[in-house]
Design an enzyme around this catalytic site. Structure first.
Site, PDB file in Angstrom:
ATOM      1  N   THR A 196       0.880  -1.183   0.000  1.00 44.75           N
ATOM      2  CA  THR A 196       0.000   0.000   0.000  1.00 44.75           C
ATOM      3  C   THR A 196       0.904   1.216   0.000  1.00 44.75           C
ATOM      4  O   THR A 196       1.850   1.277   0.771  1.00 44.75           O
ATOM      5  CB  THR A 196      -0.856   0.037   1.277  1.00 44.75           C
ATOM      6  N   ARG A 224     -16.060  -2.870   2.711  1.00 44.71           N
ATOM      7  CA  ARG A 224     -15.146  -2.359   3.757  1.00 44.71           C
ATOM      8  C   ARG A 224     -14.195  -1.299   3.192  1.00 44.71           C
ATOM      9  O   ARG A 224     -13.629  -1.453   2.119  1.00 44.71           O
ATOM     10  CB  ARG A 224     -14.359  -3.528   4.341  1.00 44.71           C
ATOM     11  N   VAL A 225     -14.045  -0.213   3.909  1.00 39.91           N
ATOM     12  CA  VAL A 225     -13.078   0.821   3.538  1.00 39.91           C
ATOM     13  C   VAL A 225     -12.166   1.052   4.748  1.00 39.91           C
ATOM     14  O   VAL A 225     -12.647   1.110   5.883  1.00 39.91           O
ATOM     15  CB  VAL A 225     -13.799   2.137   3.160  1.00 39.91           C
ATOM     16  N   GLY A 226     -10.885   1.170   4.499  1.00 40.45           N
ATOM     17  CA  GLY A 226      -9.933   1.379   5.602  1.00 40.45           C
ATOM     18  C   GLY A 226      -9.588   2.845   5.784  1.00 40.45           C
ATOM     19  O   GLY A 226     -10.348   3.750   5.411  1.00 40.45           O
ATOM     20  N   ASP A 227      -8.420   3.085   6.310  1.00 44.22           N
ATOM     21  CA  ASP A 227      -7.985   4.449   6.596  1.00 44.22           C
ATOM     22  C   ASP A 227      -7.438   5.185   5.370  1.00 44.22           C
ATOM     23  O   ASP A 227      -7.445   6.419   5.313  1.00 44.22           O
ATOM     24  CB  ASP A 227      -6.858   4.431   7.645  1.00 44.22           C
ATOM     25  N   GLY A 248      -0.987  -0.009   7.126  1.00 46.68           N
ATOM     26  CA  GLY A 248      -1.240  -0.930   8.227  1.00 46.68           C
ATOM     27  C   GLY A 248      -2.721  -1.217   8.353  1.00 46.68           C
ATOM     28  O   GLY A 248      -3.501  -0.875   7.455  1.00 46.68           O
ATOM     29  N   GLY A 250      -6.148  -0.670   8.751  1.00 45.86           N
ATOM     30  CA  GLY A 250      -6.859   0.605   8.671  1.00 45.86           C
ATOM     31  C   GLY A 250      -7.792   0.891   9.828  1.00 45.86           C
ATOM     32  O   GLY A 250      -7.908   2.040  10.270  1.00 45.86           O
TER      33      GLY A 250
HETATM   34  N1  ASP Z   1      -4.282   0.780   5.369  1.00 43.03           N
HETATM   35  C1  ASP Z   1      -4.817  -0.125   4.394  1.00 43.03           C
HETATM   36  C2  ASP Z   1      -6.190  -0.527   4.775  1.00 43.03           C
HETATM   37  O1  ASP Z   1      -6.429  -0.789   5.934  1.00 43.03           O
HETATM   38  C3  ASP Z   1      -4.038  -1.346   4.195  1.00 43.03           C
HETATM   39  C4  ASP Z   1      -2.573  -1.195   4.051  1.00 43.03           C
HETATM   40  O2  ASP Z   1      -1.958  -0.263   4.501  1.00 43.03           O
HETATM   41  O3  ASP Z   1      -2.020  -2.059   3.448  1.00 43.03           O
HETATM   42  O4  ASP Z   1      -7.005  -0.638   3.900  1.00 43.03           O
END
Ligand code: ASP
Length: 336
Positions: A196, A224-227, A248, A250
């Protein structure tokens, strides 16, 4: 320097009087005094530009960002072009259409970008579009909004000239087939060798921008959506202070609004690596109820072109391109 002069000198740097009275900014002062002593002009300090970005793929991404600047681009062009290169490679398991799918077998993409002006754009849950970061830039520049999601984001991308691309990488297909055997709902976050990409850029004028792009967690729930596309969590830029991004799990970052926190800590005088360390500690505290293990890592730069990082575990790294050198740096970490 009298106290009065010192105050106005510091306030020009965007540092608050409250921080001054709390003694929180001595390091920033020191650095600024040192810079003044060297009598370097702004032009000299920023002329080579700066690009920092997460993980190993940060090296080619930084090259692309600096190239964009040398071709006349500004910090936003750098932030877009840098991560766009990685999206376009279609070989990464956590970026672009080659990213591992959700548990229903679909790859969904999240990205954002933020400009020195404070404007920002973001797309989430975007499917079959090769360059989410460019769509995020278009949201920023061509709409009155900050964020578009799903079908609406895809419709906008197509209207603006993107094409639908139904691409699946062999690795992603194989990984999904293997995952289906158990179909265990346990989203996986790699601790090492991740890709990422969060990027921060500073152009030759000293202006700062940032971007972040991901396919998110492998085998996540659909929707799902992360940070990563969330302004304030996965990325934040304040042109008077600096910028932060990261990678990391999210959910743990969303709970802590980490990128915004890092920028605020820098505003109060913390060095980028100190601010990232404090943000990791905050993530640790807020997520202390978690039983599953996780990794987070942050990178940041300040207005003076200083950069730093910190992660929860060993294994997080970032690439920094400055003064003509592009190097990978292992992050310091919390849990030894
Ligand atoms: N931060 C991203 C998420 O949680 C994943 C990643 O950093 O690889 O979607």
């Amino acid at each position: 320097m009298t106290q009065q002069n010192r105050r106005s000198f510091l306030s020009k740097l965007g540092l608050s009087a409250a921080a001054l009275s709390l003694g929180l900014i001595s390091k920033a002062e020191d650095r600024q005094f040192a810079a003044t002593r060297k009598r370097k002009s702004k032009k000299e300090i920023f002329k080579g530009g700066l690009a920092v970005s997460t993980w190993n793929a940060g090296i080619p991404a930084n090259e692309a960002a600096i190239k964009a600047m040398l071709n006349g681009g500004n910090a936003v062009d750098m932030a877009e072009q840098g991560v766009r290169l990685i999206e376009g490679e279609l070989t990464h398991s956590t970026v672009g259409l080659s990213g591992f799918p959700d548990r229903d077998g679909f790859t969904t993409l999240d990205a954002c970008i933020m400009a020195p002006s404070g404007r920002a754009g973001s797309v989430c849950f975007l499917e079959k579009i090769k360059h989410p970061v460019t769509v995020a830039r278009w949201v920023m520049e061509r709409t009155p909004h900050v964020m578009l999601v799903g079908e609406g984001a895809q419709k906008f991308a197509l209207e603006q000239g993107m094409e639908l691309l139904d691409f699946k990488s062999e690795d992603a297909v194989k990984a999904y087939k293997e995952w289906l055997i158990k179909s265990e709902y346990k989203p996986v976050i790699n601790i090492e060798n991740h890709d990422t990409i969060g990027m921060i850029t500073q152009d030759s004028k000293g202006d700062i921008a940032g971007s972040c792009t991901t396919s998110g967690l492998a085998f996540k729930m659909r929707g799902r959506v992360g940070d990563s596309p969330i302004i304030g969590s996965g990325l934040y830029v304040d042109n008077l202070v600096g910028a932060a991004t990261g990678s990391g799990l999210g959910e743990t970052v969303l709970r802590a609004c980490s990128a915004f926190l890092i920028v605020e800590l820098m505003r109060n005088g913390a060095h980028p690596s100190e601010a990232c360390e404090e943000a990791v500690k905050r993530v640790e505290k807020i997520n202390s109820f978690m039983t599953d293990d996780f990794q987070v890592g942050f990178i940041a730069i300040n207005k003076y072109g200083e950069h730093g990082a910190f992660s929860r575990y060993r294994g997080f790294n970032y690439a920094a391109h400055q003064n003509g050198k592009n190097i990978l740096i292992d992050s310091e970490y919390l849990l030894k």
